[in-house]
Design a protein around this motif. Structure first.
Motif, short mmCIF file in Angstrom:
data_model
loop_
_atom_site.label_atom_id
_atom_site.label_comp_id
_atom_site.label_asym_id
_atom_site.label_seq_id
_atom_site.Cartn_x
_atom_site.Cartn_y
_atom_site.Cartn_z
N ASP A 82 42.26 58.69 -9.06
CA ASP A 82 43.04 57.77 -8.56
C ASP A 82 44.33 58.70 -7.88
O ASP A 82 44.63 59.52 -8.39
CB ASP A 82 43.86 56.86 -9.60
N ALA A 83 44.92 58.12 -6.93
CA ALA A 83 46.23 58.53 -6.19
C ALA A 83 47.33 57.44 -6.20
O ALA A 83 47.02 56.24 -5.65
CB ALA A 83 45.74 59.02 -4.63
N THR A 84 48.54 58.04 -6.50
CA THR A 84 49.55 57.10 -6.53
C THR A 84 50.81 57.68 -6.01
O THR A 84 50.82 58.80 -5.69
CB THR A 84 49.90 56.52 -8.04
N VAL A 85 51.72 56.72 -5.65
CA VAL A 85 53.24 57.40 -5.49
C VAL A 85 54.17 57.07 -6.86
O VAL A 85 54.24 56.05 -7.02
CB VAL A 85 53.59 56.61 -4.10
N LEU A 86 54.76 58.15 -7.05
CA LEU A 86 55.67 58.09 -8.12
C LEU A 86 56.99 57.32 -7.66
O LEU A 86 57.12 57.18 -6.45
CB LEU A 86 56.08 59.56 -8.49
N ALA A 87 57.91 57.11 -8.47
CA ALA A 87 59.29 56.26 -8.36
C ALA A 87 60.09 57.08 -7.23
O ALA A 87 60.90 56.38 -6.48
CB ALA A 87 59.84 56.01 -9.44
N ASP A 88 59.80 58.66 -7.30
CA ASP A 88 60.94 59.11 -6.17
C ASP A 88 60.16 59.35 -5.00
O ASP A 88 60.64 60.10 -4.24
CB ASP A 88 61.19 60.46 -7.23
N GLY A 89 58.94 58.69 -4.69
CA GLY A 89 58.35 58.88 -3.70
C GLY A 89 57.30 59.99 -3.64
O GLY A 89 56.66 60.21 -2.39
N SER A 90 57.25 61.07 -4.65
CA SER A 90 56.02 61.94 -4.56
C SER A 90 54.68 61.53 -4.76
O SER A 90 54.62 60.71 -5.78
CB SER A 90 56.64 63.13 -5.70
N ARG A 111 41.37 64.78 -18.57
CA ARG A 111 41.96 64.19 -17.67
C ARG A 111 43.60 64.60 -17.60
O ARG A 111 43.97 64.80 -18.56
CB ARG A 111 41.99 62.73 -17.72
N TYR A 112 44.12 64.66 -16.32
CA TYR A 112 45.37 64.95 -16.34
C TYR A 112 45.91 64.55 -14.85
O TYR A 112 45.23 64.24 -14.06
CB TYR A 112 45.55 66.58 -16.36
N ARG A 113 47.35 64.46 -14.85
CA ARG A 113 47.86 64.09 -13.68
C ARG A 113 48.42 65.10 -12.96
O ARG A 113 49.26 65.93 -13.28
CB ARG A 113 49.14 62.94 -13.99
N GLU A 114 48.03 65.30 -11.50
CA GLU A 114 48.69 66.17 -10.64
C GLU A 114 49.92 65.63 -10.11
O GLU A 114 49.81 64.58 -9.65
CB GLU A 114 47.88 66.60 -9.49
N GLU A 115 51.06 66.17 -10.12
CA GLU A 115 52.20 65.66 -9.34
C GLU A 115 52.66 66.87 -8.39
O GLU A 115 52.71 67.93 -8.60
CB GLU A 115 53.49 65.30 -10.25
N TRP A 116 53.06 66.21 -7.06
CA TRP A 116 53.17 67.02 -5.96
C TRP A 116 54.55 67.18 -5.50
O TRP A 116 55.15 65.86 -5.34
CB TRP A 116 52.27 66.88 -4.95
N ARG A 117 55.20 68.04 -4.99
CA ARG A 117 56.52 68.32 -4.53
C ARG A 117 56.44 68.85 -3.25
O ARG A 117 56.08 69.94 -3.04
CB ARG A 117 57.45 68.92 -5.53
N TRP A 118 57.30 68.37 -2.23
CA TRP A 118 57.33 68.85 -0.74
C TRP A 118 58.35 69.94 -0.68
O TRP A 118 59.61 69.40 -1.20
CB TRP A 118 57.74 67.79 0.29
N ASP A 119 58.20 71.02 -0.42
CA ASP A 119 59.17 71.94 -0.12
C ASP A 119 59.70 72.17 1.29
O ASP A 119 58.79 72.77 2.07
CB ASP A 119 58.82 73.40 -0.44
N ALA A 120 60.78 71.40 1.88
CA ALA A 120 60.90 71.24 3.21
C ALA A 120 61.24 72.66 3.81
O ALA A 120 60.88 72.99 4.91
CB ALA A 120 62.05 70.34 3.37
N GLU A 121 61.83 73.51 3.12
CA GLU A 121 62.27 75.08 3.54
C GLU A 121 60.97 75.56 3.97
O GLU A 121 61.08 76.30 4.96
CB GLU A 121 63.13 75.47 2.38
N LYS A 122 60.05 75.75 2.88
CA LYS A 122 58.96 76.34 3.20
C LYS A 122 57.62 75.60 3.91
O LYS A 122 56.79 75.94 4.04
CB LYS A 122 58.32 77.20 1.92
N LYS A 123 58.04 74.38 3.99
CA LYS A 123 56.97 73.35 4.74
C LYS A 123 55.67 73.36 4.03
O LYS A 123 54.63 73.77 4.62
CB LYS A 123 56.99 73.60 6.22
N THR A 124 55.68 73.36 2.57
CA THR A 124 54.48 73.47 1.78
C THR A 124 54.63 72.37 0.59
O THR A 124 55.81 72.10 0.22
CB THR A 124 54.16 74.72 1.53
N TRP A 125 53.63 71.81 0.18
CA TRP A 125 53.27 71.18 -1.10
C TRP A 125 53.30 72.10 -2.19
O TRP A 125 52.36 72.80 -2.14
CB TRP A 125 52.44 70.42 -0.83
N TRP A 126 53.96 71.86 -3.48
CA TRP A 126 53.63 72.58 -4.62
C TRP A 126 53.38 71.50 -5.67
O TRP A 126 53.68 70.33 -5.99
CB TRP A 126 54.91 73.03 -5.05
N VAL A 127 52.35 71.97 -6.56
CA VAL A 127 51.88 71.19 -7.92
C VAL A 127 53.18 71.30 -8.86
O VAL A 127 53.67 72.58 -9.11
CB VAL A 127 50.67 71.82 -8.61
#
Length: 138
Positions: A82-90, A111-127
């Motif tokens: 499943d893919a979702t969007v968290l309350a903070d938009g991530s 089973r586990y949940r991966e959460e991703w964060r956008w790094d605007a400075e490096k223009k990449t996504w991180w777990v």
């Protein structure tokens, strides 16, 4: 007639280029998730660790003992449930991983949940939360 065909072709090309460029962050997320998922599937835990948020890595370094534990398992499957969007938009994904103990050959599912964060400075996504805990289930 030829001029009209060229115009239609040019307009189609411009639309295709806009579609590619407009989804830069989304395309980057898909690429990051694919790279992370591929590293996990092939048991390349050090490569997967490189996709973990540097802030998390600094606070929770991966020890040699941790790395040795990961080397004792083989990943038999890695799939998005499943893919979702968290309350903070991530973005977040629920992942199911097939794990085989190399010594006993016993297989189980984690089973586990991966959460991703956008790094605007490096223009990449991180777990955000590090590698999954393959021993207690998440």
């Amino acid at each position: 007639m030829m001029r009209k065909a060229m115009w239609v072709l040019a307009a189609g090309f411009a639309l295709a280029m806009a579609a590619c460029g407009g989804g830069g962050q989304k395309n980057a997320l898909m690429a990051a998730q694919n790279a992370y998922g591929s590293a996990m599937r092939w048991g390349e835990f050090e490569s997967a660790w490189a996709r973990v948020d540097p802030e998390y890595r600094d606070k929770h370094p991966l020890s040699e003992l941790d790395l040795e534990r990961y080397k004792q398992v083989q990943i038999s499957s890695y799939r998005e449930l499943d893919a979702t969007v968290l309350a903070d938009g991530s973005p977040a994904r629920m992942i199911e991983i097939g794990v085989i103990n190399k010594h006993t050959q016993a297989e189980r599912t984690v089973r586990y949940r991966e959460e991703w964060r956008w790094d605007a400075e490096k223009k990449t996504w991180w777990v955000r939360q590090g590698l999954p805990d393959l021993w207690t289930g998440g």
